[in-house]
Structure formats: C-alpha cells, structure tokens
Design a protein around this motif. Structure first.
Motif, PDB file in Angstrom:
ATOM      1  N   VAL A  52       0.870  -1.171   0.000  1.00 26.39           N
ATOM      2  CA  VAL A  52       0.000   0.000   0.000  1.00 26.39           C
ATOM      3  C   VAL A  52       0.908   1.223   0.000  1.00 26.39           C
ATOM      4  O   VAL A  52       1.715   1.403   0.906  1.00 26.39           O
ATOM      5  CB  VAL A  52      -0.939   0.016   1.230  1.00 26.39           C
ATOM      6  CG1 VAL A  52      -1.773   1.283   1.243  1.00 26.39           C
ATOM      7  CG2 VAL A  52      -1.823  -1.216   1.241  1.00 26.39           C
ATOM      8  N   VAL A  53       0.773   2.047  -1.045  1.00 25.25           N
ATOM      9  CA  VAL A  53       1.615   3.232  -1.181  1.00 25.25           C
ATOM     10  C   VAL A  53       0.755   4.460  -0.907  1.00 25.25           C
ATOM     11  O   VAL A  53       0.400   5.218  -1.805  1.00 25.25           O
ATOM     12  CB  VAL A  53       2.274   3.314  -2.574  1.00 25.25           C
ATOM     13  CG1 VAL A  53       3.250   4.488  -2.637  1.00 25.25           C
ATOM     14  CG2 VAL A  53       2.984   2.019  -2.897  1.00 25.25           C
ATOM     15  N   GLU A  54       0.368   4.597   0.340  1.00 28.65           N
ATOM     16  CA  GLU A  54      -0.396   5.738   0.835  1.00 28.65           C
ATOM     17  C   GLU A  54      -0.636   5.506   2.317  1.00 28.65           C
ATOM     18  O   GLU A  54      -0.399   4.424   2.827  1.00 28.65           O
ATOM     19  CB  GLU A  54      -1.726   5.895   0.104  1.00 28.65           C
ATOM     20  CG  GLU A  54      -2.677   4.714   0.302  1.00 28.65           C
ATOM     21  CD  GLU A  54      -3.941   4.844  -0.525  1.00 28.65           C
ATOM     22  OE1 GLU A  54      -4.024   5.752  -1.368  1.00 28.65           O
ATOM     23  OE2 GLU A  54      -4.842   4.045  -0.330  1.00 28.65           O
ATOM     24  N   GLU A  55      -1.123   6.506   2.963  1.00 28.77           N
ATOM     25  CA  GLU A  55      -1.447   6.355   4.379  1.00 28.77           C
ATOM     26  C   GLU A  55      -2.606   5.378   4.514  1.00 28.77           C
ATOM     27  O   GLU A  55      -3.536   5.385   3.708  1.00 28.77           O
ATOM     28  CB  GLU A  55      -1.841   7.711   4.964  1.00 28.77           C
ATOM     29  CG  GLU A  55      -2.056   7.693   6.450  1.00 28.77           C
ATOM     30  CD  GLU A  55      -2.306   9.075   7.006  1.00 28.77           C
ATOM     31  OE1 GLU A  55      -2.879   9.148   8.104  1.00 28.77           O
ATOM     32  OE2 GLU A  55      -1.952  10.063   6.356  1.00 28.77           O
ATOM     33  N   MET A  56      -2.533   4.532   5.519  1.00 29.90           N
ATOM     34  CA  MET A  56      -3.608   3.573   5.775  1.00 29.90           C
ATOM     35  C   MET A  56      -4.319   3.933   7.071  1.00 29.90           C
ATOM     36  O   MET A  56      -3.674   4.350   8.035  1.00 29.90           O
ATOM     37  CB  MET A  56      -3.054   2.145   5.923  1.00 29.90           C
ATOM     38  CG  MET A  56      -2.487   1.550   4.680  1.00 29.90           C
ATOM     39  SD  MET A  56      -1.939  -0.154   4.963  1.00 29.90           S
ATOM     40  CE  MET A  56      -3.517  -0.995   5.139  1.00 29.90           C
ATOM     41  N   GLU A  57      -5.612   3.723   7.072  1.00 23.02           N
ATOM     42  CA  GLU A  57      -6.344   3.880   8.326  1.00 23.02           C
ATOM     43  C   GLU A  57      -5.939   2.744   9.252  1.00 23.02           C
ATOM     44  O   GLU A  57      -5.639   1.634   8.813  1.00 23.02           O
ATOM     45  CB  GLU A  57      -7.847   3.844   8.063  1.00 23.02           C
ATOM     46  CG  GLU A  57      -8.333   5.069   7.312  1.00 23.02           C
ATOM     47  CD  GLU A  57      -9.846   5.106   7.192  1.00 23.02           C
ATOM     48  OE1 GLU A  57     -10.522   4.283   7.841  1.00 23.02           O
ATOM     49  OE2 GLU A  57     -10.331   5.959   6.450  1.00 23.02           O
ATOM     50  N   GLU A  58      -5.931   3.044  10.523  1.00 22.65           N
ATOM     51  CA  GLU A  58      -5.473   2.073  11.510  1.00 22.65           C
ATOM     52  C   GLU A  58      -6.230   0.753  11.414  1.00 22.65           C
ATOM     53  O   GLU A  58      -5.627  -0.321  11.465  1.00 22.65           O
ATOM     54  CB  GLU A  58      -5.630   2.657  12.917  1.00 22.65           C
ATOM     55  CG  GLU A  58      -5.118   1.756  14.004  1.00 22.65           C
ATOM     56  CD  GLU A  58      -5.222   2.383  15.382  1.00 22.65           C
ATOM     57  OE1 GLU A  58      -4.946   1.666  16.358  1.00 22.65           O
ATOM     58  OE2 GLU A  58      -5.567   3.570  15.495  1.00 22.65           O
ATOM     59  N   ALA A  59      -7.538   0.801  11.260  1.00 27.28           N
ATOM     60  CA  ALA A  59      -8.336  -0.423  11.208  1.00 27.28           C
ATOM     61  C   ALA A  59      -7.948  -1.285  10.008  1.00 27.28           C
ATOM     62  O   ALA A  59      -7.854  -2.512  10.114  1.00 27.28           O
ATOM     63  CB  ALA A  59      -9.821  -0.088  11.163  1.00 27.28           C
ATOM     64  N   ALA A  60      -7.715  -0.670   8.860  1.00 24.70           N
ATOM     65  CA  ALA A  60      -7.337  -1.419   7.654  1.00 24.70           C
ATOM     66  C   ALA A  60      -5.961  -2.056   7.828  1.00 24.70           C
ATOM     67  O   ALA A  60      -5.740  -3.214   7.465  1.00 24.70           O
ATOM     68  CB  ALA A  60      -7.352  -0.501   6.438  1.00 24.70           C
ATOM     69  N   PHE A  61      -5.040  -1.298   8.412  1.00 24.45           N
ATOM     70  CA  PHE A  61      -3.703  -1.822   8.657  1.00 24.45           C
ATOM     71  C   PHE A  61      -3.772  -3.009   9.623  1.00 24.45           C
ATOM     72  O   PHE A  61      -3.177  -4.058   9.393  1.00 24.45           O
ATOM     73  CB  PHE A  61      -2.809  -0.717   9.226  1.00 24.45           C
ATOM     74  CG  PHE A  61      -1.381  -1.129   9.401  1.00 24.45           C
ATOM     75  CD1 PHE A  61      -0.501  -1.090   8.339  1.00 24.45           C
ATOM     76  CD2 PHE A  61      -0.918  -1.547  10.633  1.00 24.45           C
ATOM     77  CE1 PHE A  61       0.823  -1.474   8.495  1.00 24.45           C
ATOM     78  CE2 PHE A  61       0.401  -1.932  10.798  1.00 24.45           C
ATOM     79  CZ  PHE A  61       1.274  -1.897   9.730  1.00 24.45           C
ATOM     80  N   GLU A  62      -4.545  -2.832  10.682  1.00 27.18           N
ATOM     81  CA  GLU A  62      -4.678  -3.888  11.685  1.00 27.18           C
ATOM     82  C   GLU A  62      -5.283  -5.155  11.082  1.00 27.18           C
ATOM     83  O   GLU A  62      -4.843  -6.260  11.381  1.00 27.18           O
ATOM     84  CB  GLU A  62      -5.543  -3.391  12.844  1.00 27.18           C
ATOM     85  CG  GLU A  62      -5.550  -4.319  14.031  1.00 27.18           C
ATOM     86  CD  GLU A  62      -6.270  -3.714  15.217  1.00 27.18           C
ATOM     87  OE1 GLU A  62      -7.159  -4.404  15.750  1.00 27.18           O
ATOM     88  OE2 GLU A  62      -5.932  -2.587  15.606  1.00 27.18           O
ATOM     89  N   ARG A  63      -6.280  -5.004  10.225  1.00 21.56           N
ATOM     90  CA  ARG A  63      -6.887  -6.169   9.578  1.00 21.56           C
ATOM     91  C   ARG A  63      -5.840  -6.927   8.750  1.00 21.56           C
ATOM     92  O   ARG A  63      -5.788  -8.159   8.787  1.00 21.56           O
ATOM     93  CB  ARG A  63      -8.056  -5.767   8.691  1.00 21.56           C
ATOM     94  CG  ARG A  63      -9.343  -5.486   9.446  1.00 21.56           C
ATOM     95  CD  ARG A  63     -10.542  -5.399   8.512  1.00 21.56           C
ATOM     96  NE  ARG A  63     -10.397  -4.339   7.519  1.00 21.56           N
ATOM     97  CZ  ARG A  63     -10.706  -3.061   7.707  1.00 21.56           C
ATOM     98  NH1 ARG A  63     -11.187  -2.653   8.866  1.00 21.56           N
ATOM     99  NH2 ARG A  63     -10.556  -2.173   6.737  1.00 21.56           N
TER     100      ARG A  63
END
Length: 71
Positions: A52-63
């Motif tokens: 992922v080449v952009e900032e990720m929301e915490e929930a998406a990253f955690e998933r």
C-alpha cells in the motif's frame, strides 16, 4: 524518514510488532519503495503479499496484519 520521527510514531501508537530501519536503503531498493508512507505486507514464508503506497487507516492496517498473523 528520520529515525526520531519513526521512534515517536512507534511509541505513540504502541506498535505490537517489530519495526526495522532501512538505514542504507537496501530493503527499499529490493522492494522498489520510492515513496512514504509505503506499507509492505510480508507473509511468514517471506513472500510479499501486499503493498500500500499511501497512508492507511489504523483499522485497515490492523486487519491486514492480523490476517497475516493468523495465516
């Protein structure tokens, strides 16, 4: 990124996983990372399974991380 900023981020969000530093840029070159933030998701067998080449929301990253840890 600067090491001090990265350390603050790790402490602020209490990341429960190891975070390495690519001081000489070898890992970035290996995975063609030319922008930040870039998140690379690597399976236990060492294969790159997501990028992922952009900032990720915490929930998406955690998933994504939890999915890898469960597999």
């Amino acid at each position: 990124d600067q090491e001090a900023g990265a350390k603050r981020f790790i402490e602020q969000y209490r990341l429960p996983f190891p975070v390495g530093r690519d001081a000489d840029g070898r890992i970035g070159s290996l995975f063609s990372v030319d922008a930040t933030p870039t998140s690379l998701f690597i399976a236990r067998d060492g294969k790159l399974v997501g990028r992922v080449v952009e900032e990720m929301e915490e929930a998406a990253f955690e998933r994504r991380v939890n999915s890898l840890l469960a597999g």
